[in-house]
Design an enzyme around this catalytic site. Structure first.
Site, PDB file in Angstrom:
ATOM      1  N   CYS A 100       0.815  -1.222   0.000  1.00  0.00           N
ATOM      2  CA  CYS A 100       0.000   0.000   0.000  1.00  0.00           C
ATOM      3  C   CYS A 100       0.843   1.264   0.000  1.00  0.00           C
ATOM      4  CB  CYS A 100      -0.991  -0.024   1.163  1.00  0.00           C
ATOM      5  SG  CYS A 100      -0.261   0.137   2.816  1.00  0.00           S
ATOM      6  N   HIS A 112      -2.660   1.267   6.883  1.00  0.00           N
ATOM      7  CA  HIS A 112      -2.992   1.191   5.453  1.00  0.00           C
ATOM      8  C   HIS A 112      -3.134   2.598   4.900  1.00  0.00           C
ATOM      9  CE1 HIS A 112      -4.338  -0.882   1.847  1.00  0.00           C
ATOM     10  NE2 HIS A 112      -5.291   0.034   1.713  1.00  0.00           N
ATOM     11  N   HIS A 142      -5.876   1.791  -4.420  1.00  0.00           N
ATOM     12  CA  HIS A 142      -4.928   1.299  -3.406  1.00  0.00           C
ATOM     13  C   HIS A 142      -4.503  -0.125  -3.717  1.00  0.00           C
ATOM     14  CE1 HIS A 142      -7.999  -0.942  -0.627  1.00  0.00           C
ATOM     15  NE2 HIS A 142      -8.438  -0.913  -1.864  1.00  0.00           N
TER      16      HIS A 142
END
Length: 351
Positions: A266, A314, A326
């Protein structure tokens, strides 16, 4: 032994055998009852998703230590260079002391009075004696320089050992996070192993289909997005470059620690995309929270970084219209998703 007694003995033995068999049967039945039943396909998906998310949490924790390891490694390298330079100075002073010691020894064989009496040229001798005193003074000065130089060298070596110990401690911590990441992935695989071959194939096909669909949503060379369902909120300047860079990776697999050009985690995806726009970001979602101007959820613009969970584990890029791009988690690919599918933490605007 009487027949009656023999029969009674046989009866007791038979009863013992029967009792043992019954007890074993009960244990087997209880063991079977206590064994974990195979999960349904939906249960398995949920368990795997959670384990893969936990793997990502460990991965981002490991990523967060990258900066410390890099900085500590740079300090160790700088200390090594300084030590080598200081060692050269120490060696130079030692050679000078050695030369002065030899010169002093050559003139110290007999007493000064004897040398004066035996000299054929007293004036020349007195001049040489003055030179010998100068040598002694130089020796003392050189010794003082050596003590100072050696002291600095010792201090640098001690600092290097301290820094190395700190570096090794951080590396060990990162290794522990990596180990936990792999443990979570292994546990996810064990869940999948409980499924039938048909169910496993179904999951693989779904993941492949999702990745293929995402690749089909990539921008064209001109940066346009042909799918009318995709967000098309105007972005300008560096943000536009970052948005299109991120969207150009749609369908690429999530791989922990990767930052391109064909796989990402990520924070690696955000690092890559904003790097294309000339903005340097750390390879860590936690570190990225401090690498931009904080913005509220209501003021989000395309290109902004959105952070999820508490503590942050994240990061995604806002596209507009409540959508993000993402790299979700292990086992998945870079995709477009609803902004609110994960618990919002904060957001920043890089650049």
């Amino acid at each position: 032994m009487s027949i009656g007694r023999i029969n009674r003995t046989k009866g007791i033995a038979l009863a013992a055998i029967t009792s043992t068999a019954v007890a074993a049967g009960v244990i087997l039945i209880q063991g079977a009852a206590n064994a974990d039943p195979a999960p349904t396909l939906e249960e398995a998906k949920k368990q795997v998703a959670e384990l893969q998310h936990q793997a990502e949490v460990s991965g981002e924790s490991a990523n967060d230590l990258r900066g410390q390891i890099s900085a500590s490694g740079a300090r160790v390298k700088a200390l090594e260079t300084a030590i080598a330079k200081q060692q050269g100075q120490v060696d130079g002073v030692k050679r000078q002391i050695g030369s002065l010691a030899v010169a002093g020894y050559q003139t110290s064989g007999i007493s000064t009075t004897a040398q004066l009496l035996l000299s054929t040229n007293p004036d020349q001798f007195l001049s040489q004696a003055s030179t010998a005193q100068a040598f002694a003074g130089q020796q003392n000065s050189a010794l003082r320089r050596y003590q100072v130089a050696q002291g600095k060298l010792t201090d640098l070596q001690a600092s290097e050992q301290t820094e190395l110990a700190s570096l090794q401690a951080v590396q060990a911590k990162q290794d522990a996070f990596k180990k936990q990441l792999q443990t979570n992935l292994d546990n996810a695989e064990k869940v999948l192993d409980k499924l039938s071959a048909a169910d496993r194939k179904r999951i693989e096909e779904e993941n492949a289909k999702d990745a293929e669909k995402a690749r089909g949503e990539r921008p064209t060379r001109g940066g346009d997005r042909e799918d009318e369902n995709l967000p098309n909120v105007p972005a300008s300047g560096r943000a536009a470059i970052a948005v299109n860079a991120a969207l150009s990776q749609l369908g690429d697999p999530y791989v922990w620690g990767a930052d391109g050009p064909s796989s990402y985690d990520c924070s690696g995806l955000m690092m890559y995309a904003w790097g294309k726009a000339g903005v340097s970001l750390s390879h860590s979602s936690k570190a990225q929270t401090g690498e931009g101007r904080p913005v509220s959820k209501s003021d989000l613009m395309p290109g902004d970084l959105i952070f999820y969970y508490s503590p942050v584990s994240h990061v995604a890029m806002y596209l507009g219209n409540g959508r993000i791009v993402h790299a979700p988690r292990p086992g998945k690919s870079v995709e477009i998703a609803p902004m609110d599918e994960m618990p919002f933490n904060s957001a920043v605007r890089p650049g």
